[in-house]
Design an enzyme around this catalytic site. Structure first.
Site, PDB file in Angstrom:
ATOM      1  N   GLY B 223       0.500  -1.245   0.066  1.00 44.36           N
ATOM      2  CA  GLY B 223      -0.069  -0.488   0.415  1.00 44.36           C
ATOM      3  C   GLY B 223       0.697   1.614  -0.013  1.00 44.36           C
ATOM      4  N   HIS B 224       0.274   2.123  -0.099  1.00 45.75           N
ATOM      5  CA  HIS B 224       0.709   3.469  -0.115  1.00 45.75           C
ATOM      6  C   HIS B 224       1.530   4.167   1.248  1.00 45.75           C
ATOM      7  CE1 HIS B 224      -2.971   5.999   0.782  1.00 45.75           C
ATOM      8  NE2 HIS B 224      -2.996   4.629   1.741  1.00 45.75           N
TER       9      HIS B 224
END
Lengths: 322, 322, 322
Positions: B223-224
């Site tokens: 994920g970011h």
């Protein structure tokens, strides 16, 4: 485009009762089928739906002949579900448009790859040196087949499939890792279907092997040097780690995880979401899932779970006292 | 194409005993190796296999020199497994065909991307504006590198990898959601390998960071704004949620799930299939897996599990009474 | 390229206090923002960070007006987080380069597909016969949209997405399987975002349906004939099996697994990593995760777990005795 009932029976056989000129405009489930649609009854439990169905014709087993006839047109077949599957195939062929070129111009096929003349390679596929694609096999679109990998006949590989990327192998060395080049390939049998974005890694030394008739759903990972036996079916999001040896006629539920270097016998069924950390040598159904609950209950039970072995000790102590 | 033992030792070093002219036609595990094949012994537990092996030559550690010599040709190396890894690399180089163009004509490279002259970009890759691909890095095929993302030197990105798709960020607004544009990028260090169809999202404001030497298997989601520390290894099907901060030299098993906004210390090992819902600040091995069982036993235990905290209360009550 | 505070407020509204000519060079979290950056405060808990922040300007709710003014420039907005989201959008538009052609030349669009004039189709996308792409929708790169699938307006499909691959349907037949051709399609509403390498399968007879405003993260699998209701959000690595009927305004955590043929009501939240094996008919938060532990403790608890129902029986026996 409609098919007449007579055309369907002429193509697929079965005992037919009704008006062979009736135009069938679609397939539908028993409970929603319209008079221009064909339905099927496979499970005798749904017999009440048969009686109420408005379908133009129903495919039934011999045991359901009488109630089906009492309702209207029917096709009697030994296995109505398999018959229905063949109707979907007939339907698709009847509605297919004229085929374009066997190899889409945007596909990249290495000159040293071998593609059967009647295989079909869709847009943006890549087939590398020494790979072989069997007769009648379809690579839908954006499928990657790496060097030296072999795909059998009549397979379907859906969009985004990756066959023969490097297996995950590294030797620790001086705090980092040396890559172990993956010198094996992937060998896939006949009549195999592989779902979108699924990956099957090439072997380290020997090959990764997928036997005839295996069906893999979407987003599955198959590690290097696995073997998946004939006619085994694996649902989506499942991970199978390297060197797992999975038998024939297994059914692996979705999002299962199978550790590497273990053996699963023929005819083993694994429930969706289960984690398989040991070999399973006897056919049967196996499960390992934390049951879902409202969050408050889960929190209480999960907290207690972390003391579970102490509970056992306390029970033992009580048993000694009483 | 064979390699002579002398060629291997000349390239990789090690103490050699045997006929340097012997032609090696392949690498194989100790137990199946033929007289024309090279094998290795890394774990002293497999010493009985050494004695029985028909391999043409075996790579062994100094401690195994005597039994290896008693059997036949051998290469003595400090770390036989790492030596073997380097042999696979030598083997692959020796069998590579002449390289085609560094950038495949079907790849789409933005004019404002920067690709090192000796990087290799395979078929149907896409490298967007402002992205940078380091020296010696290989994008196998169908790899996507989004705007502004940076890949270091000597990386390997396998087919289907997606670097820099938008992180998953939305602000609730009037019953729906406003998209939070992801203005960060992805920065990947040197010597990183990324498996097929793995995705690493771009950061929301700052960047997502993958440090040197990280190895990611297939079908992993990062994920970011995650950070994955140097030389950490992550097996397939693992999900790492946004802003997780993972240390160096960790080993994350397959199909693990790591929640966002938590910290994992250096040298933490997570068992495959475990769900990490809290930070882990001490090195060690951590596990959380529901053990698989035959389905009937599982059903009984799972049903009891939902009353687990009441069992604890009942034990407490019993303890008071006795 | 900087934006002046006045430009931001002119575009997005809000009550502004400060120097409208101040040039904002970036967005940043409250605690790291520099005097040339814009930050926001959404959760009142972080008020101490507000007071310490060096940000050039802070977006705050009306209740935080006083402390924000005491610190310096601020924008007062009813919902600071949604306002911040709109600033990221403004920022992205301001920094976009001139658009290239709406359909990248490497994309393969069937002549019988319908693409809205202002939709954007990126490199190596494939849009098949009869598919329809709505107004303002963006297919980033390497997106596959199969025959007859419909994508609404203002959607974003990230790299590697596969829409409309065959659902996983087979009828057992003579030890093997007959393929059930998947004659339905996929229908996706407006304002839907779909993450990298996510797959949504086409329906068997009827269509798979994704309603307006749904947000799907990366590497998600949606089986045939699912319905996902309006504004539901699903995090990465989740699997949703065929014919699951998921309500509106749900939040499904990452790596959850939802079995097929079940119903999830509106406004249900599922914790990440949970396995949903039954319908959930009431809003609320539901969880089913094995808690992670150090491996030694886990081993003891997991071993006891396999005897859990016998522990219950032993407690019952003790209760009878005392």
């Amino acid at each position: 485009m409609a098919l007449q009932l007579g055309e369907i029976v002429a193509a697929l056989g079965g005992e037919f009762h009704g008006d062979s000129a009736l135009a069938i405009e679609g397939l539908a489930p028993l409970e929603s089928a319209q008079p221009s649609q064909l339905a099927f009854l496979s499970n005798p439990r749904y017999r009440p739906q048969l009686e109420a169905s408005r379908a133009g014709c129903v495919i039934v087993a011999p045991a359901m002949r009488e109630p089906a006839l009492a309702r209207g047109a029917c096709i009697v077949a030994d296995d109505p579900y398999a018959y229905f599957a063949r109707v979907t195939q007939l339907w698709k062929r009847a509605h297919a448009r004229p085929a374009g070129p066997a190899i889409h111009p945007s596909a990249v096929i290495d000159p040293e790859a071998v593609v059967a003349p009647d295989a079909r390679i869709g847009p943006h596929c890549v087939v590398e040196r020494g790979a072989r694609i069997g007769a009648g096999t379809v690579l839908k679109a954006r499928v990657y087949v790496a060097e030296g990998c072999v795909i059998g006949a009549r397979c379907i590989l859906h969009a985004g499939v990756v066959i023969g990327a490097d297996g995950f192998g590294f030797a620790p060395s001086q705090g980092g890792y040396e890559k172990i080049e993956q010198l094996g390939a992937v060998r896939i049998g006949d009549d195999v279907e592989i779902g979108a974005n699924t990956c099957i890694d090439r072997g380290a030394l020997a090959d990764t092997v997928i036997e005839d008739g295996v069906k893999l759903d979407n987003l599955i990972q198959v590690g290097h040097n696995c073997r998946i036996g004939r006619n085994t079916v694996v649902s989506g999001c499942t991970g199978i780690a390297g060197s797992a040896n999975i038998g024939a006629h297994c059914m692996i539920g979705g999002a299962a995880m199978i550790l590497g270097h273990l053996t699963i016998a023929d005819k083993v069924n694994i429930s969706a979401g289960s984690f398989v950390a040991r070999s399973i040598l006897k056919p049967g159904l196996y499960t390992g899932i934390f049951p879902i609950d409202d969050n408050a209950s889960w929190e209480k039970n999960a907290a207690t779970l972390k003391q579970l072995h102490t509970l056992r000790d306390r029970i033992k102590a009580l048993e000694k006292k009483t």
